[in-house]
Design an enzyme around this catalytic site. Sequence first.
Site, PDB file in Angstrom:
ATOM      1  N   CYS A  84       0.824  -1.218   0.000  1.00 31.81           N
ATOM      2  CA  CYS A  84       0.000   0.000   0.000  1.00 31.81           C
ATOM      3  C   CYS A  84       0.856   1.264   0.000  1.00 31.81           C
ATOM      4  CB  CYS A  84      -0.938  -0.007   1.196  1.00 31.81           C
ATOM      5  SG  CYS A  84      -1.394  -1.672   1.711  1.00 31.81           S
ATOM      6  N   SER A 209     -11.527   1.199   3.864  1.00 33.50           N
ATOM      7  CA  SER A 209     -11.397   1.859   2.563  1.00 33.50           C
ATOM      8  C   SER A 209     -11.948   0.910   1.500  1.00 33.50           C
ATOM      9  CB  SER A 209      -9.936   2.214   2.275  1.00 33.50           C
ATOM     10  OG  SER A 209      -9.114   1.083   2.416  1.00 33.50           O
ATOM     11  N   ILE A 211     -12.245  -0.942  -2.322  1.00 31.72           N
ATOM     12  CA  ILE A 211     -11.314  -1.503  -3.300  1.00 31.72           C
ATOM     13  C   ILE A 211     -11.462  -0.630  -4.547  1.00 31.72           C
ATOM     14  CG2 ILE A 211     -10.766  -3.538  -4.685  1.00 31.72           C
ATOM     15  CD1 ILE A 211     -12.052  -5.242  -2.399  1.00 31.72           C
ATOM     16  N   LYS A 331     -10.116   6.177   3.030  1.00 30.33           N
ATOM     17  CA  LYS A 331     -11.418   5.660   3.442  1.00 30.33           C
ATOM     18  C   LYS A 331     -12.512   5.988   2.430  1.00 30.33           C
ATOM     19  CE  LYS A 331     -15.003   4.246   5.371  1.00 30.33           C
ATOM     20  NZ  LYS A 331     -15.491   4.093   3.998  1.00 30.33           N
ATOM     21  N   HIS A 335      -8.578   3.895  -2.414  1.00 30.14           N
ATOM     22  CA  HIS A 335      -7.224   3.433  -2.089  1.00 30.14           C
ATOM     23  C   HIS A 335      -6.692   2.460  -3.147  1.00 30.14           C
ATOM     24  CE1 HIS A 335      -3.768   2.164   0.065  1.00 30.14           C
ATOM     25  NE2 HIS A 335      -4.302   1.290   0.878  1.00 30.14           N
TER      26      HIS A 335
END
Lengths: 387, 127
Positions: A84, A209, A211, A331, A335
């Site tokens: 990430c 968050s 997808i 969120k 993301h």
Amino acid sequence: MKRRVGIIGVGVSKFGRRDDVTVRELAWESIREALEDAGLTQKDIDLVVAGSTAYRGVELYPAPPVSEYSSLLGKTPLRVEAACATGSAAAFTAVNSVASGSAEVVLAVGFDKMTEVDTPTSLAIGGRGGNYQWEFHMYGTTFPSYYALYATRHMAVYGTTEEDMALASVKAHKYASMNEKAHLRNRVTVEDVLKSRLISWPIKLLDSSPISDGSAAVIFASEEKIRELKVDTPVWIEGIGFGSDTSSIARRGEWTSLRAAREAAASAYSLSGRTPSDVEYATVHDCFTIAEIMAYEDLGFAERGKGATLLREGQTERGGRVAVNLLGGLKAKGHPLGATGLAMLYEVTKQLREEAGPVQHQFKNYVALTHNVGGTGHYAYVTVLSR
Amino acid sequence: MQAIPLELRYVIPERGYEKFWEGLKKGEIWATKCKRCGSLYYPPQRDCPVCMTSELEWYRLSDRGELMTYTVVKAKPQGYEDREDYTIGIVRTEDGVDLMCWIKGVPRVGSKVRLGTDGDRVVGETA
Ligand SMILES: [Zn+2]
């Protein structure tokens, strides 16, 4: 750093479920915006650092298709990955290429098409975001379950509540509703969050968050090049701190704070000569609501265990002591793993240049930072910037 | 359109860790310990990077510990879809080793846990 490095162009795509594009068009959206923002063409770019986790899309080696589509051939010799924090790993590589003198102008582009696989497959890929054999294989971990282990311990040790965590979600959705490029633009209440579907107790759907598909691009240049190009408002990199930690979450020895993030922050503050109280604007890695609370503590904005206080008191809202994630955060803005770290630099650059429109924060000294965590604290980057 | 599915078939080595996998079948939890510096490794390791040696011995962990944290998994990943909800915990054993396990019984941070296995994984029962 051997040479001073600044940001001279930024771009970000629309985030969301992007069934309308392949990864090539998706990456081009942000590359084009960054080139136009900088007033440059592909000819002016010496090096492209592509960042993508690439596990959830059909293109497992996406850098060449993106580079070909965007007319960046001959300049894209690598793709970097740090889960990430992939976007920050791309920025780190790009900044160091300029600082070391091996390039003058470098484009870092981060992208991921995460919705090309179904949710159980996505959970199985994320669940491997630790140590396959000793965690996923035997225990069926998922990415939310790792952060839930932190949330449970934070609640037990410090008295943080599910309502506290929900406040981070409410704030994220409020700001995302003002961001046309955000994935989730609906507003939510504390009650909505508490009533949402359980994913991995105590984490619920609205603590998580989404997808997302998306891309972000940032162009870095040397101070010399910035003077030559007569850039109006370059945004300077004052320091990039990094940290890393064990693959196995059990071996961390503590589950209320991310050591990698604390170490990245300490290093970034030391390199920049800044302290937490100098920071007026921050993007923090709120992949889950508990992560935002821990980020406040790991960055020194709040004492250990007191992160939720900042949310309760509204100190991280626009106009607060340190404004956080005014584009909606991971969120609600979304993301897409490869894009996130660069989207944070996009956000901070827009803020420091005072181009953030309805969510513009008022600065006194123009100091900001980005906090980007990879995995569940396996990697971390904190970058301090100023105008 | 539908893209061609990618099916990844993996085979992973067990070599050097037979004792651990055999132990799981018998309700035992094994770590490794460096003969030279005494470092305890769980998950077990064949090598001690601290003193650059491969001279490690097997060490059986205590079956008693304390629950440090836990989560109840509701949204399950591929490979676990057909399971009932399960609780993943981290337990600190009396040897001071922190390990992941599934938790049976009512979980509470700080509860005492008795560790065993179900043949495939470590399982902790709360008192
Ligand atoms: Zn040793």
